[in-house]
Enzyme design. Structure first.
Site, PDB file in Angstrom:
ATOM      1  N   HIS A 204      48.891 -97.552 -43.859  1.00  0.00           N
ATOM      2  CA  HIS A 204      47.645 -98.004 -43.239  1.00  0.00           C
ATOM      3  C   HIS A 204      46.391 -97.823 -44.099  1.00  0.00           C
ATOM      4  O   HIS A 204      45.300 -98.214 -43.685  1.00  0.00           O
ATOM      5  CB  HIS A 204      47.425 -97.323 -41.886  1.00  0.00           C
ATOM      6  CG  HIS A 204      47.028 -95.880 -42.008  1.00  0.00           C
ATOM      7  ND1 HIS A 204      45.722 -95.469 -41.964  1.00  0.00           N
ATOM      8  CD2 HIS A 204      47.751 -94.777 -42.206  1.00  0.00           C
ATOM      9  CE1 HIS A 204      45.675 -94.151 -42.117  1.00  0.00           C
ATOM     10  NE2 HIS A 204      46.891 -93.716 -42.269  1.00  0.00           N
TER      11      HIS A 204
HETATM   12  N1  UDP Z   1      51.872 -90.972 -36.131  1.00  0.00           N
HETATM   13  C1  UDP Z   1      52.270 -91.216 -34.819  1.00  0.00           C
HETATM   14  N2  UDP Z   1      52.781 -92.455 -34.499  1.00  0.00           N
HETATM   15  C2  UDP Z   1      52.926 -93.449 -35.420  1.00  0.00           C
HETATM   16  C3  UDP Z   1      52.511 -93.175 -36.770  1.00  0.00           C
HETATM   17  C4  UDP Z   1      51.981 -91.929 -37.074  1.00  0.00           C
HETATM   18  O1  UDP Z   1      52.168 -90.348 -33.953  1.00  0.00           O
HETATM   19  O2  UDP Z   1      53.389 -94.541 -35.064  1.00  0.00           O
HETATM   20  C5  UDP Z   1      51.299 -89.656 -36.441  1.00  0.00           C
HETATM   21  C6  UDP Z   1      51.899 -88.928 -37.620  1.00  0.00           C
HETATM   22  O3  UDP Z   1      53.025 -88.203 -37.245  1.00  0.00           O
HETATM   23  C7  UDP Z   1      50.764 -88.055 -38.124  1.00  0.00           C
HETATM   24  C8  UDP Z   1      49.532 -88.838 -37.740  1.00  0.00           C
HETATM   25  O4  UDP Z   1      49.954 -89.863 -36.831  1.00  0.00           O
HETATM   26  O5  UDP Z   1      50.694 -86.819 -37.447  1.00  0.00           O
HETATM   27  C9  UDP Z   1      48.967 -89.437 -38.970  1.00  0.00           C
HETATM   28  O6  UDP Z   1      47.996 -90.336 -38.652  1.00  0.00           O
HETATM   29  P1  UDP Z   1      47.574 -91.481 -39.641  1.00  0.00           P
HETATM   30  O7  UDP Z   1      48.713 -91.820 -40.521  1.00  0.00           O
HETATM   31  O8  UDP Z   1      46.994 -92.555 -38.783  1.00  0.00           O
HETATM   32  O9  UDP Z   1      46.378 -90.821 -40.447  1.00  0.00           O
HETATM   33  P2  UDP Z   1      46.288 -89.916 -41.753  1.00  0.00           P
HETATM   34  O10 UDP Z   1      47.183 -88.742 -41.586  1.00  0.00           O
HETATM   35  O11 UDP Z   1      46.649 -90.758 -42.927  1.00  0.00           O
HETATM   36  O12 UDP Z   1      44.858 -89.525 -41.801  1.00  0.00           O
END
Ligand code: UDP
Length: 370
Positions: A204
């Site tokens: 993403h």
């Molecule tokens: N996550 C979730 N469902 C999904 C994809 C990701 O619950 O379909 C969770 C994942 O386990 C992690 C968090 O979302 O804890 C990460 O969020 P994201 O990837 O949106 O943001 P980032 O960590 O890159 O800031």
């Protein structure tokens, strides 16, 4: 004449969430805070659809937010501008002792700017992480938030070093990572997802989704997987694939975004994980599942140093090599001991009490009643 403030004698923390990772990681901190102080939980409304927000709040058992600022899905600049304005109004109305923000989203920066404008002390959880990549809005949000923070709570020693090198003015503490608290708490409950062997993917980041060739490169990498690719598609990525008219590789099984509990189960059962998410890189490490990061750099360098995470950008030959690499033998506890949230709460409450005892003369914009 005596000045009388409206402030309550109970220390009050206004804590901010806005996007999925903040929602997920708020729960253990919220639980720890609420044992000893009042928490006003504010959702900026940056992620508002059921799958990215409501279902996550339910799955993580986070208390329902007290306030939703209804910022919605405009540009990051607009989210920060509107979020800051609405947060300032709320701060003036509720008069918290401190403001706690986490991570690196538009909500994080809005909270930091609102704290600065109202003179309320700022706590940053997940402080000090750096990608050193200036085309990432998240990097800007982190750096600007850290500059304005009075208390910087770092999840890993490398983050402490970054903050020291930048000579930030606030006080720095190493707490560990609340994500580790969550996973350690759930380790006995999460069962690996069943079915045939699979690779789990999440994508993403703006620089992976906003450029057609780059996104095609992501798809070329995933096509190398010898297993089915289970891919819960982020709304931004789904829109980009649609806009560029790209065809998904045949081995890809698209899913809607899943709840956190479903995600943990998918992670635990995967042969490998391909991702550009910060949270998922750490979770892969905590489960002991090899991670292939579809980026050239990461903020979570310890996972790479330990051999569990390989940075491949969108080079499908490197992706293949990472798939073929053996797993390391050891996996030290790089994200703390599972008690980060308690430390975060202790430091935050200590600051809130100091402010609360110091009284309203320390804060600008106090509403004095003579
Ligand atoms: N996550 C979730 N469902 C999904 C994809 C990701 O619950 O379909 C969770 C994942 O386990 C992690 C968090 O979302 O804890 C990460 O969020 P994201 O990837 O949106 O943001 P980032 O960590 O890159 O800031």
């Amino acid at each position: 004449m005596h000045a009388v403030s409206h402030r309550s004698s109970v220390a009050t923390v206004l804590s901010v969430i806005g996007a999925r990772p903040e929602i997920i990681q708020a729960t253990p901190v919220s639980e720890a805070l609420r044992k000893h102080c009042r928490e006003i939980l504010v959702h900026t409304g940056q992620h508002y659809d059921e799958k990215m927000s409501g279902a996550q709040i339910a799955a993580t058992k986070l208390p329902e937010p007290d306030v939703n600022l209804g910022v919605g899905s405009s540009s990051p600049e607009e989210q920060v501008r509107v979020g800051t304005e609405r947060m300032i109004e709320l701060i003036n109305e509720r008069r918290p002792d401190v403001i706690l923000v986490r991570g690196d989203t538009s909500a994080t920066l809005a909270g930091a700017l609102a704290a600065e404008r109202t003179g309320v002390p700022l706590v940053h959880v997940e402080a000090g992480l750096r990608s050193h990549r200036h085309d990432m809005p998240e990097e800007y949000n982190r750096v600007e938030t850290d500059k304005r923070s009075d208390l910087l709570l770092a999840p890993v020693p490398g983050a402490v070093k970054n903050l020291q090198a930048e000579r930030v003015h606030g006080e720095i503490f190493m707490t560990g990572d609340p994500l580790c608290d969550i996973l350690e708490g759930l380790r006995d409950q999460v069962l690996p997802a069943g079915g045939d062997d699979y690779l789990l993917a999440t994508v993403h980041r703006n620089y992976n989704t906003d450029d057609k060739d780059r996104l095609q490169g992501v798809l070329d990498c995933l096509a190398r997987s010898p297993w089915t690719v289970r891919w819960p598609l982020h709304p931004r990525t789904a829109a980009a694939i649609d806009k560029f008219g790209l065809a998904l590789p045949e081995n890809v099984e698209v899913l809607e975004p899943v709840t956190y509990t479903q995600m943990l189960s998918l992670e635990r059962g995967a042969q490998a994980i391909a991702t550009d998410s910060g949270g998922v890189q750490r979770e892969a490490y905590l489960w002991g599942v090899p991670c292939i990061t579809l980026r050239e750099e990461t903020e979570w360098t310890d996972t790479v140093d330990q051999g569990w995470n390989t940075l491949v950008g969108v080079d499908d030959a490197k992706f293949q090599a990472a798939l073929d690499a053996p797993r390391p033998d050891s996996r030290p506890a790089i994200f703390g001991d599972g008690h980060a949230s308690e430390r975060i709460a202790e430091h935050t409450i200590a600051l809130a009490r100091k402010v609360n005892t110091a009284g309203p003369t320390d804060l600008p914009n106090e509403d004095w009643v003579a």
